[in-house]
Design an enzyme around this catalytic site. Structure first.
Site, PDB file in Angstrom:
ATOM      1  N   GLY A  68       7.809 -36.912 -11.666  1.00  0.00           N
ATOM      2  CA  GLY A  68       7.582 -38.340 -11.805  1.00  0.00           C
ATOM      3  C   GLY A  68       8.364 -39.123 -10.777  1.00  0.00           C
ATOM      4  N   GLY A  83      12.158 -42.381  -5.012  1.00  0.00           N
ATOM      5  CA  GLY A  83      11.739 -40.992  -4.882  1.00  0.00           C
ATOM      6  C   GLY A  83      10.527 -40.692  -5.739  1.00  0.00           C
ATOM      7  N   ASP A  99      13.171 -25.110  -9.621  1.00  0.00           N
ATOM      8  CA  ASP A  99      12.655 -25.977  -8.568  1.00  0.00           C
ATOM      9  C   ASP A  99      13.743 -26.310  -7.550  1.00  0.00           C
ATOM     10  OD1 ASP A  99      10.675 -27.332  -7.273  1.00  0.00           O
ATOM     11  OD2 ASP A  99      10.800 -29.141  -8.480  1.00  0.00           O
TER      12      ASP A  99
END
Ligand SMILES: *[C@@H]1O[C@H](CO)[C@@H](O)[C@H](O)[C@H]1NC(C)=O
Ligand SMILES: *[C@@H]1O[C@H](CO)[C@@H](O)[C@H](O)[C@H]1NC(C)=O
Ligand SMILES: *[C@@H]1O[C@H](CO)[C@@H](O)[C@H](O)[C@H]1NC(C)=O
Ligand SMILES: *[C@@H]1O[C@H](CO)[C@@H](O)[C@H](O)[C@H]1NC(C)=O
Ligand SMILES: *[C@@H]1O[C@H](CO)[C@@H](O)[C@H](O)[C@H]1NC(C)=O
Ligand SMILES: *[C@@H]1O[C@H](CO)[C@@H](O)[C@H](O)[C@H]1NC(C)=O
Ligand SMILES: *[C@@H]1O[C@H](CO)[C@@H](O)[C@H](O)[C@H]1NC(C)=O
Ligand SMILES: *[C@@H]1O[C@H](CO)[C@@H](O)[C@H](O)[C@H]1NC(C)=O
Ligand SMILES: *[C@@H]1O[C@H](CO)[C@@H](O)[C@H](O)[C@H]1NC(C)=O
Length: 790
Positions: free
Chosen positions: A510, A505, A620
């Protein structure tokens, strides 16, 4: 038709047509040899009280033939034919009358269930669903010649007018057997039927061997153990007891009252009545009244906690045998070991003593008979158990009690009740949660060990020792308690992730790499990018994150620091992130799973907002950050990182997405951020989960189709079916409606109008009501002109 012509010789054609229409186009209550039942077709009883057809209680592709109430909004099944042999839709099952007159369910051409009536019909038989809910198999031309009826073969339910009893001569009896859980009608361990011994009352039994509840004798008004039976003014009771049979039935005087008696998944006999006002089943009485009085309600290796907060838990070192059942509140399948015990029968040496251990569990009451041995000391009792691999537990109370099998029907009594005894459970050492005092000693020992190893390492700089270090790190993990994080060595993580080669991912913070710990446990290693934070502050904040534990949050195992590099190590989630399941056409998530995801994420967020020491705003929320474990239970990822990444974070966010993503208007307006920003993003994500598509899509024409505004308008008009993912077939519309309303409230412009996550959880669970929301103005203006209704 021959019969029709005979009775009405003068008017043939019109009646013939009417009759034909009624059978072919209207609902019918009959399955005949020429009209088998398959697919979505159902039959409905004459007055419309009951319906029979295929249904899938778990929406998981397992289909059953069942009968359910047709006049209430919540599908409630009263009878299932093939309860332990589901059929899948793909194999196009068919319920048909065979040549010998039986009702048979065929799948792929082979019979998997049959009414098995031995009485043969001389002519032809037909199956009719009656308004009582009884499915009967009778002679086509003689309605009083009935060979078989579903009322004689109940599953877990008895309804108004249904006889329930025993033939004292043939010993045939009606048997009500619990479902495994609400999604699986396969027989559970509990059953309810006439007492086969006294034949004058009814009993509830576990595994056909342990009677745990008795109705008592009929007094003429009620059974002695069911004092709260409804008044005779509302019900008619018929009790028959003679030398030939014992049977009982109740009938509601007002036919519009809908009521049933079931044997629940957890072995309680319950009377339920449908409430038209609240549209739900209201429980009248239930027996036994205490859950823990149901024999082995928590299954093997499960413990029932008695007292005011009754519930099941697994013995430490054990996990639910079926986490799905456990989550649905059906516990009877019990628990299994997390790690197999190490015992090797042939070799009783000191090695074994180290590999298995005993864990004390206090104040346990047991009914399962142990082997009793005359052994004076506790230590002696322990070593007897340790030396026999079939020994699962011991307790020393006067005698030495040894159990050599699965443990059943354990109850933990509340503090202060002295009836119980301490029980010692055999566990593999790695599952043995080290007791507090021992734990400190262990840690000390380990620290010394590491120091020594460290200096040897530095002195020798030998590669072979590096390998040993890896082993030590993993063993340290095994001993760390649930609340401490492992500090990983960089080279160890590099080794586990095969030099960071398997990238799974790429998120806002990151890249994520998959790795394997030496004990084969998969991990996800997140390499944080652009961290400016000092080492000390990072330590402090990561340790705070390590204290956060919730079922719907990804579990942080440890971290690693190397120069400017920062890494976080998490449990690996096999089913990846939600977006991969929503927006790709592979295997779509059914509604039930989606709703559990919606609810799970809400609970995880509520925990972050309300229940952590410091409120954590996730900042998020999006499908990419909802990971799915092996059971598709959702786990929120990346929580706490917004704070960790500080200012860098908001820049990352704003550069990453356009304005119309998941960001609340206050982000764009530069206002302070509150938990309501998460609520907004959560609402945006709900639309995507419900519709199975991205909220904004670039159309071929170049315009942007912006879904939430269109959807919010539909919802405010009360039209929710159109926004649903067209790939979904079976949907619970009440859940859908609640989810839609929540979504609309979440995306309100003014954050004061958005609900809190706590309220959202309550609305989703139907504890709190909610009205329809207005269409948000800000969004509408934002996208006006760009949006096309599809
Ligand atoms: C069975 O599958 C077909 C095609 O996959 C679908 O159209 C139909 O609705 C399904 N039937 C049921 C009862 O789910
Ligand atoms: C019907 O009889 C067959 C053969 O005796 C048996 O295998 C099956 O379980 C029976 N089915 C039911 C529903 O009793
Ligand atoms: C109809 O069936 C009942 C029950 O088996 C029987 O007693 C009766 O004689 C039958 N009537 C006719 C007309 O066959
Ligand atoms: C449950 O009943 C079956 C059949 O009677 C028996 O073999 C089994 O041992 C029972 N299970 C337990 C745990 O008693
Ligand atoms: C119920 O009746 C039977 C037979 O008359 C009797 O033996 C038994 O003791 C009664 N049970 C109770 C609970 O009164
Ligand atoms: C039921 O009938 C049996 C035999 O006729 C009798 O012994 C028993 O007492 C009766 N039980 C009840 C509860 O009436
Ligand atoms: C419940 O509602 C149904 C359908 O609206 C109606 O037919 C029935 O009479 C109602 N029952 C009661 C007890 O009010
Ligand atoms: C038992 O273990 C010892 C050492 O722990 C080993 O030497 C011996 O071969 C083992 N015996 C068997 C029968 O496995
Ligand atoms: C362990 O206990 C079981 C059950 O009591 C017994 O049958 C078995 O012989 C014992 N094994 C040993 C090695 O003592």
């Amino acid at each position: 038709m021959a019969l029709l012509k005979k009775t009405h010789p003068s008017i043939t054609l019109p009646i013939f047509l009417l009759h034909f229409c009624a059978i072919t186009f209207g609902a019918t209550d009959t399955i005949s040899r020429t009209q088998p039942l398959s697919g979505d077709i159902t039959i409905v009883s004459k007055e419309g009280n009951f319906e029979l057809g295929f249904f899938s209680p778990g929406n998981n592709g397992n289909f059953y033939v069942g009968i359910w109430f047709r006049t209430i909004s919540k599908r409630t099944v009263i009878w299932v034919a093939n309860r332990d042999i589901p059929v899948s839709n793909a194999s196009s099952p068919e319920l048909a009358i065979t040549m010998d007159g039986n009702l048979v369910l065929n799948s792929l051409g082979a019979p998997i269930w049959s009414s098995n009536s031995t009485r043969k019909s001389s002519r032809s038989s037909t199956a009719v669903l009656l308004d009582s809910g009884n499915l009967i198999l009778r002679d086509q031309y003689n309605s009083s010649d009935i060979f078989w009826q579903s009322f004689d073969h109940p599953t877990d339910t008895v309804v108004s007018g249904q006889w329930f009893g025993i033939d004292k001569i043939t010993y045939e009896y009606q048997d009500s057997v619990s479902w495994k859980n609400q999604e699986d009608p396969a027989p559970g361990p509990f059953s309810y039927h006439a007492d086969l011994v006294t034949m004058s009352q009814y009993v509830s039994i576990w595994n056909h061997s342990e009677v745990y509840w008795q109705s008592g004798n009929w007094t003429g008004k009620a059974f002695t153990s069911i004092p709260g039976m409804p008044l005779k003014s509302d019900y008619i009771y018929d009790f028959v007891n003679n030398s030939r049979e014992l049977k009982f039935r109740w009938t509601t005087k007002d036919v519009s009252v809908i009521t049933r008696v079931i044997l629940s998944n957890n072995g309680q006999l319950q009377r339920l009545t449908w409430s038209n006002d609240s549209e739900e089943w209201i429980t009248g009485w239930y027996f036994p009244a205490a859950l823990c009085d149901v024999y082995s309600v928590c299954g093997p290796f499960g413990v029932c906690r008695t007292g005011s907060d009754e519930q099941c838990f697994c013995l430490p070192g054990f996990r639910p045998a079926s986490s799905r059942s456990w989550r649905l509140g059906a516990w009877s399948q019990g628990c299994v070991r997390q790690t197999d015990i190490q015992c090797a029968e042939s070799n009783i040496s000191s090695a074994i003593k180290e590999s298995d251990a005993f864990l004390k569990i206090t104040n346990i009451k047991f009914s399962q008979n142990p082997v009793k041995l005359k052994v004076q000391s506790m230590e002696g009792c322990r070593s007897i158990c340790l030396s026999n691999c079939s020994c699962t537990a011991y307790a020393h109370k006067q005698d030495c009690n040894i159990w050599n099998s699965e443990l059943w029907d354990l109850k933990q009594l509340p503090n202060g009740n002295t009836d119980g005894s301490d029980m010692y459970i055999r566990l593999a050492a790695s599952d043995h949660v080290v007791q507090d005092s021992e734990k400190k000693a262990h840690h000390l020992r380990l620290i010394v060990l590491f120091a020594v190893l460290g200096s040897i390492f530095m002195a020798l700089c030998a590669l072979s020792i590096t390998v040993k270090m890896f082993q030590r790190t993993s063993s340290r993990k095994a001993f760390s308690d649930n609340y401490s994080l492992v500090v990983y060595d960089y080279s160890f993580l590099r080794h586990c992730t095969k030099n960071f080669s398997d990238r799974v991912g790429q998120g806002s913070f990151g890249s994520v790499f998959k790795g394997l710990l030496p004990d084969s446990k998969p991990i996800a290693v997140k390499k944080l990018q652009g961290m400016k934070q000092g080492e000390k502050q990072f330590h402090t904040e990561v340790r705070a994150l390590g204290k956060i534990h919730h079922n719907n949050l990804v579990h942080l195992i440890g971290f690693c620091l190397r120069g400017a590099e920062r890494m976080l190590v998490y449990d690996f989630m096999v089913n990846g992130s939600l977006d991969a399941h929503l927006f790709k056409d592979e295997k779509i998530l059914d509604w039930n799973t989606r709703f559990l995801i919606i609810l799970g994420v809400a609970k995880g967020l509520q925990y972050l907002h309300d229940e952590c020491q410091e409120c954590i705003i996730h900042c998020d929320i999006k499908p990419e950050n909802v990971l799915l474990d092996v059971n598709f239970s959702p786990k929120l990822a990346d929580f706490g990182l917004a704070k960790l990444m500080e200012r860098h974070f908001s820049r990352a966010l704003t550069t990453m997405r356009g304005t119309a993503g998941y960001l609340a208007p206050e982000w764009i307006g530069g206002l302070p951020i509150t938990p309501k920003a998460d609520v907004y993003s959560y609402g945006m994500m709900l639309f995507e989960i419900i519709s199975g598509r991205r909220n904004s899509e670039l159309m071929e024409s170049g315009a942007i189709r912006y879904f939430p505004v269109w959807a919010a308008i539909r919802i405010s008009e009360g039209d929710i079916s159109e926004i649903l993912d067209p790939r979904l077939s079976a949907v619970n519309f009440q859940e859908l409606e609640r989810a839609c309303k929540v979504a609309c409230w979440c995306i309100q412009d003014n954050e004061a109008h958005r609900p809190t996550m706590r309220q959202i959880v309550q609305i989703l669970q139907d504890i709190q009501d909610v009205s329809a929301a207005p269409v948000p103005v800000f969004l509408k203006q934002l996208v006006d002109g760009e949006y096309i209704s599809s």
